[in-house]
Design an enzyme around this catalytic site. Structure first.
Site, PDB file in Angstrom:
ATOM      1  N   ASN A 227     -10.774  -3.006  -6.264  1.00 49.33           N
ATOM      2  CA  ASN A 227      -9.782  -1.470  -7.171  1.00 49.33           C
ATOM      3  C   ASN A 227     -10.280  -1.140  -8.641  1.00 49.33           C
ATOM      4  O   ASN A 227     -10.398  -0.290  -8.945  1.00 49.33           O
ATOM      5  CB  ASN A 227      -8.445  -1.921  -6.855  1.00 49.33           C
ATOM      6  CG  ASN A 227      -7.488  -2.155  -6.473  1.00 49.33           C
ATOM      7  OD1 ASN A 227      -6.645  -2.976  -6.129  1.00 49.33           O
ATOM      8  ND2 ASN A 227      -7.996  -1.379  -5.272  1.00 49.33           N
TER       9      ASN A 227
ATOM     10  N   ASP B 250       0.721  -1.492  -0.495  1.00 49.75           N
ATOM     11  CA  ASP B 250       0.002   0.478   0.118  1.00 49.75           C
ATOM     12  C   ASP B 250       1.161   1.014  -0.069  1.00 49.75           C
ATOM     13  O   ASP B 250       1.793   1.674   0.556  1.00 49.75           O
ATOM     14  CB  ASP B 250      -1.050  -0.066   0.516  1.00 49.75           C
ATOM     15  CG  ASP B 250      -2.180   0.855   0.995  1.00 49.75           C
ATOM     16  OD1 ASP B 250      -2.600   1.234  -0.505  1.00 49.75           O
ATOM     17  OD2 ASP B 250      -2.716   1.308   2.487  1.00 49.75           O
TER      18      ASP B 250
HETATM   19  C1  FPP Z   1      -1.592  -0.109  -3.386  1.00 48.55           C
HETATM   20  O1  FPP Z   1      -1.741   1.517  -3.615  1.00 48.55           O
HETATM   21  C2  FPP Z   1      -1.163  -0.828  -4.448  1.00 48.55           C
HETATM   22  C3  FPP Z   1      -1.909  -1.179  -5.532  1.00 48.55           C
HETATM   23  C4  FPP Z   1      -3.265  -0.988  -5.658  1.00 48.55           C
HETATM   24  C5  FPP Z   1      -1.406  -1.880  -6.404  1.00 48.55           C
HETATM   25  C6  FPP Z   1       0.273  -2.747  -6.803  1.00 48.55           C
HETATM   26  C7  FPP Z   1       0.581  -2.748  -7.735  1.00 48.55           C
HETATM   27  C8  FPP Z   1       1.798  -3.095  -7.869  1.00 48.55           C
HETATM   28  C9  FPP Z   1       3.077  -2.565  -6.618  1.00 48.55           C
HETATM   29  C10 FPP Z   1       2.771  -3.293  -9.482  1.00 48.55           C
HETATM   30  C11 FPP Z   1       3.399  -4.090  -9.606  1.00 48.55           C
HETATM   31  C12 FPP Z   1       3.224  -5.418  -9.593  1.00 48.55           C
HETATM   32  C13 FPP Z   1       3.230  -6.584  -9.816  1.00 48.55           C
HETATM   33  C14 FPP Z   1       2.613  -8.213  -9.481  1.00 48.55           C
HETATM   34  C15 FPP Z   1       4.085  -6.944 -11.077  1.00 48.55           C
HETATM   35  P1  FPP Z   1      -3.192   2.203  -3.751  1.00 48.55           P
HETATM   36  O2  FPP Z   1      -2.584   3.080  -5.218  1.00 48.55           O
HETATM   37  O3  FPP Z   1      -3.820   2.165  -2.983  1.00 48.55           O
HETATM   38  O4  FPP Z   1      -1.791   3.651  -2.851  1.00 48.55           O
HETATM   39  P2  FPP Z   1      -2.418   4.887  -2.105  1.00 48.55           P
HETATM   40  O5  FPP Z   1      -2.953   4.517  -0.753  1.00 48.55           O
HETATM   41  O6  FPP Z   1      -1.450   5.488  -1.783  1.00 48.55           O
HETATM   42  O7  FPP Z   1      -3.741   5.656  -2.513  1.00 48.55           O
END
Ligand code: FPP
Length: 234
Positions: free
Chosen positions: A60, A12
Site C-alpha cells: 500500500n 476492501d
Molecule cells: C482497502 O480498500 C482498505 C485499506 C487499504 C485501508 C483499511 C483501513 C481502514 C478500514 C481504516 C481503519 C483501520 C483501523 C485499524 C482503525 P481500498 O482502498 O483498497 O479500496 P479500493 O479497492 O476500492 O480502492
C-alpha cells in the site's frame, strides 16, 4: 452455534465506495474505520476470541503520499481516541507487520495502545499494518535461523505448530476469512495462518458491511464441513 475462534477480514472497497459517491478516497477510509469499530465490537460481544484485520499492506506504500498520510493519520486517531472504549470492552490490541518505514508518531500511538491494552482478555484485535504474508514468513525464518545459530532451538523441534511462535503474533490459525469488495484473492494476507480457512467473499464495499453481514458469514461458516485434509467419519 459453531463459532470460528479466529476471523480475518480483508477490508476492501473503501476507495471504490467513496469514488462511487463522488467523494475522495480518504472519505472511504474514514467510513471503513467506523465500520471496523462496529464489527469489532459486535464480534467481541458474540464471543469471537481473535479478529485480524488488514489495515495497510507493505504494498500500500505504492499509493499516493496524500492517501498514505491520510491513512496513517486516521490510524493514529483511532489508536488514541478509541483507547478508552477498547479498554472498557476488554479488547487487547496487537500488531502484525514491519515497523520500518512507519512514521514515528504512528509507532508511538501503536506502542501506547499495545501497552494500555496488554492485560485485556476478552478478545485479541490483531491489526496488520505495514504487513505482508510473505514478509511475515521470511521474517519468522530469519528469527528461527538466529535461534538455531545460537542453539536456542533444536532442528528436530521445528515443526508446523512450533513455527507459529516465530510469526509476528502467536495466534491460532484463521478459521474464517472474510473479504469484502468483490475481489477474490488473498492479497498476501496471513498466508501461514490461512491453511484451512473457510473463505467468505462479500460483494459489499467494506464501509457498507454491517453486523447482519457478519451474521451471514458466520452462517456460511457453520454450514461448512471442515475436514482439515481428512475424511468424514460419521
Ligand atoms: C482497502 O480498500 C482498505 C485499506 C487499504 C485501508 C483499511 C483501513 C481502514 C478500514 C481504516 C481503519 C483501520 C483501523 C485499524 C482503525 P481500498 O482502498 O483498497 O479500496 P479500493 O479497492 O476500492 O480502492
Amino acid at each position: 452455534m459453531d463459532l470460528p475462534k479466529h476471523i480475518g477480514i480483508i477490508m476492501d472497497g473503501n476507495g471504490r465506495w467513496a469514488v462511487n459517491r463522488g467523494l475522495k478516497r480518504s472519505e472511504g477510509h474514514k467510513e471503513g474505520g467506523k465500520t471496523l469499530e462496529k464489527i469489532a465490537l459486535y464480534a467481541k460481544n458474540i464471543g469471537i476470541k481473535y479478529l485480524s484485520v488488514y489495515a495497510f499492506s507493505t504494498d500500500n506504500f505504492k499509493r499516493s503520499e496524500e492517501e498514505v498520510n491520510y491513512l496513517m493519520d486516521l490510524l493514529i486517531y483511532y489508536f488514541n481516541n478509541k483507547l478508552e472504549r477498547v479498554c472498557k470492552d476488554n479488547i487487547k490490541v496487537v500488531f502484525s507487520g514491519r515497523r520500518d518505514n512507519l512514521r514515528k508518531d504512528v509507532m508511538e500511538a501503536m506502542d501506547n495502545i499495545i501497552l494500555k491494552t496488554q492485560n485485556n482478555t476478552d478478545c485479541v484485535l490483531n491489526i496488520c499494518l505495514n504487513y505482508g504474508g510473505e514478509e511475515e514468513i521470511v521474517d519468522a525464518s530469519i528469527k528461527l535461523a538466529n535461534d538455531l545459530n545460537q542453539g536456542l532451538v533444536k532442528k528436530e523441534d521445528i515443526n508446523r505448530d512450533s513455527f507459529y511462535k516465530y510469526l509476528y503474533q502467536d495466534l491460532p490459525p484463521i478459521d474464517l476469512l472474510i473479504r469484502t469488495g468483490k475481489e477474490k484473492r488473498l492479497s498476501n494476507f496471513m498466508l501461514y495462518q490461512m491453511i484451512y480457512a473457510e473463505i467468505y467473499f462479500s460483494d459489499l464495499y467494506f464501509p457498507d458491511f454491517r453486523e447482519k453481514d457478519l451474521d451471514d458469514a458466520l452462517k456460511f461458516f457453520e454450514e461448512r464441513d471442515r475436514r482439515f485434509g481428512g475424511v468424514k467419519t460419521d
